[in-house]
Design a protein around this motif. Structure first.
Motif, short mmCIF file in Angstrom:
data_model
loop_
_atom_site.label_atom_id
_atom_site.label_comp_id
_atom_site.label_asym_id
_atom_site.label_seq_id
_atom_site.Cartn_x
_atom_site.Cartn_y
_atom_site.Cartn_z
N VAL A 12 4.39 -4.01 -8.30
CA VAL A 12 4.94 -4.69 -7.12
C VAL A 12 4.74 -6.19 -7.31
CG1 VAL A 12 4.86 -4.98 -4.62
CG2 VAL A 12 4.43 -2.72 -5.60
N VAL A 13 5.86 -6.91 -7.34
CA VAL A 13 5.82 -8.37 -7.44
C VAL A 13 6.28 -8.95 -6.11
CG1 VAL A 13 6.77 -10.40 -8.61
CG2 VAL A 13 6.30 -8.31 -9.92
N VAL A 14 5.46 -9.84 -5.55
CA VAL A 14 5.79 -10.46 -4.27
C VAL A 14 6.15 -11.92 -4.52
CG1 VAL A 14 5.01 -10.97 -1.93
CG2 VAL A 14 4.05 -9.01 -3.16
N ALA A 15 7.31 -12.35 -4.02
CA ALA A 15 7.69 -13.76 -4.09
C ALA A 15 7.53 -14.36 -2.69
CB ALA A 15 9.14 -13.91 -4.56
N ASP A 16 6.55 -15.22 -2.52
CA ASP A 16 6.39 -15.95 -1.27
C ASP A 16 7.65 -16.81 -1.10
OD1 ASP A 16 5.62 -17.74 0.81
OD2 ASP A 16 3.51 -17.57 0.23
N SER A 17 8.36 -16.62 0.02
CA SER A 17 9.70 -17.18 0.15
C SER A 17 9.89 -18.06 1.38
CB SER A 17 10.73 -16.04 0.17
OG SER A 17 10.69 -15.32 -1.03
N HIS A 18 8.83 -18.64 1.88
CA HIS A 18 8.95 -19.50 3.06
C HIS A 18 8.50 -20.92 2.75
CE1 HIS A 18 8.77 -20.84 7.23
NE2 HIS A 18 7.54 -21.26 7.01
N HIS A 19 9.32 -21.89 3.15
CA HIS A 19 8.97 -23.32 3.12
C HIS A 19 8.50 -23.73 1.71
CE1 HIS A 19 8.23 -27.14 4.92
NE2 HIS A 19 6.91 -27.06 4.89
N LYS A 20 7.26 -24.12 1.53
CA LYS A 20 6.80 -24.49 0.19
C LYS A 20 6.32 -23.28 -0.61
CE LYS A 20 5.79 -29.39 0.84
NZ LYS A 20 7.22 -29.70 0.91
N MET A 21 6.49 -22.11 -0.04
CA MET A 21 6.26 -20.84 -0.74
C MET A 21 4.80 -20.68 -1.18
SD MET A 21 9.93 -20.73 -2.63
CE MET A 21 11.37 -20.84 -1.55
N GLU B 297 0.84 -1.21 0.00
CA GLU B 297 0.00 0.00 0.00
C GLU B 297 0.87 1.25 0.00
OE1 GLU B 297 -3.28 -0.17 2.83
OE2 GLU B 297 -3.00 1.98 3.12
N ALA B 298 1.88 1.28 0.87
CA ALA B 298 2.77 2.45 0.94
C ALA B 298 3.57 2.61 -0.35
CB ALA B 298 3.70 2.32 2.14
N ALA B 299 3.97 1.49 -0.94
CA ALA B 299 4.77 1.56 -2.18
C ALA B 299 3.96 2.18 -3.31
CB ALA B 299 5.27 0.17 -2.56
N PHE B 300 2.72 1.72 -3.49
CA PHE B 300 1.90 2.30 -4.57
C PHE B 300 1.59 3.78 -4.29
CE2 PHE B 300 0.79 -2.15 -5.86
CZ PHE B 300 1.21 -2.04 -7.18
N ALA B 301 1.42 4.12 -3.01
CA ALA B 301 1.14 5.52 -2.67
C ALA B 301 2.37 6.40 -2.86
CB ALA B 301 0.67 5.60 -1.22
N HIS B 302 3.53 5.78 -3.04
CA HIS B 302 4.77 6.54 -3.10
C HIS B 302 5.49 6.34 -4.44
CE1 HIS B 302 7.33 9.13 -0.74
NE2 HIS B 302 8.40 8.49 -1.16
#
Ligand SMILES: [Zn+2]
Length: 274
Positions: free
Chosen positions: A54-63, A44-49
């Motif tokens: 914005v690409v998010v990579a889920d990076s935990h365990h089986k992702m 939210e802050a990134a788009f407001a700024h």
């Protein structure tokens, strides 16, 4: 401006022990919501700024932890495994900045849920420099041409990040008391810190230099026991230093570095200790 987010789980708001991070454990569904909340605050802050992508990579365990049905509607999500580049999948040189959220300290040092990749690795070294997940991924991002501008997690993770990238912004969401205890901000307080730091970090993006390593890279992994080191040393090009649990090899670039590390880790993981 394009922003890449690698989102791990252990350093997220309120997460203090494995019951929040392991699918099926009693607090796991809470952990997913807490992790998703942190990521959404940043998006939210990134788009407001000024962010346009914005690409998010889920990076935990089986992702597959982030709740896509609750994800900020303007972001996209890389999820699932296996992936060649694991926590860094999807990053290329078209991105202006990378943020590492929910990160934790490396194996063997203080910090909530400190570890390096999995239980089989004691230490990882890039050209002789010890690195945890933060350092390994920061060098991958740097060699891809992208600076890491924000890390979130506990106070110890912030110190580990600043030791490698002094200019990095840090969102400290909890203060470690032990490996499974912390003094935590409330989710609302965490969101405010994450949003403030996101704006500052995006402004800094052009001034933070990507973290580099000399090529070719010497990659060394110290395993938990000799059986793992012996098994990994069957891979051509590996050098096993007898009398240690360390295996080294030379890799040509960050892509080979990531895939080789994953091959070593997965092979070591097949070895039974008892
Ligand atoms: Zn994790």
């Amino acid at each position: 401006m394009k922003l890449f987010i690698s989102a791990d789980m252990e350093g997220s708001t309120g997460i203090i022990d494995p019951s929040y991070c392991n699918p099926g454990d009693n607090n796991y569904e809470r952990g997913r919501r807490l992790m998703t909340g942190d990521v959404n605050a940043v998006i939210e802050a990134a788009f407001a700024h000024g962010a346009t992508d914005v690409v998010v990579a889920d990076s935990h365990h089986k992702m597959n932890n982030l709740l896509i049905e609750e994800l900020h509607p303007k972001a996209t999500l890389l999820c699932g495994s296996p992936r060649d580049f694991s926590m860094m999948q999807g990053l290329d040189n078209t991105f202006d900045a990378a943020f590492f959220l929910g990160y934790h300290t490396r194996h063997g040092v203080p910090g909530v849920l400190s570890h390096t990749m999995s239980g089989v690795i004691k230490n990882m070294y890039i050209n002789g420099q010890v690195v945890g997940e933060f350092g390994f991924n920061a060098i991958y991002a740097g060699l891809t041409g992208v600076p890491v501008c924000l890390v979130s997690g506990d106070d110890q993770t912030a110190l580990e990040a600043k030791a490698l990238i002094p200019e990095i912004r840090t969102a400290v969401l909890k203060t470690a008391v032990s490996r499974t205890s912390a003094h935590c901000l409330s989710p609302a307080q965490s969101a405010a810190v994450l949003q403030e730091e996101t704006k500052i970090a995006l402004d800094l993006a052009k001034r933070i230099k990507p973290t580099l390593a000399t090529l070719p890279i010497e990659l060394t992994i110290e395993f938990a026991h000799t059986g793992q080191a012996e098994m990994v040393s069957i891979i051509p090009g590996m050098e096993y230093r007898k009398g240690t649990t360390e295996v080294s090899c030379k890799v040509q670039d960050q892509y080979e570095m990531y895939k080789t590390m994953r091959a070593m880790l997965n092979l070591a993981d097949t070895v039974q200790f008892f």
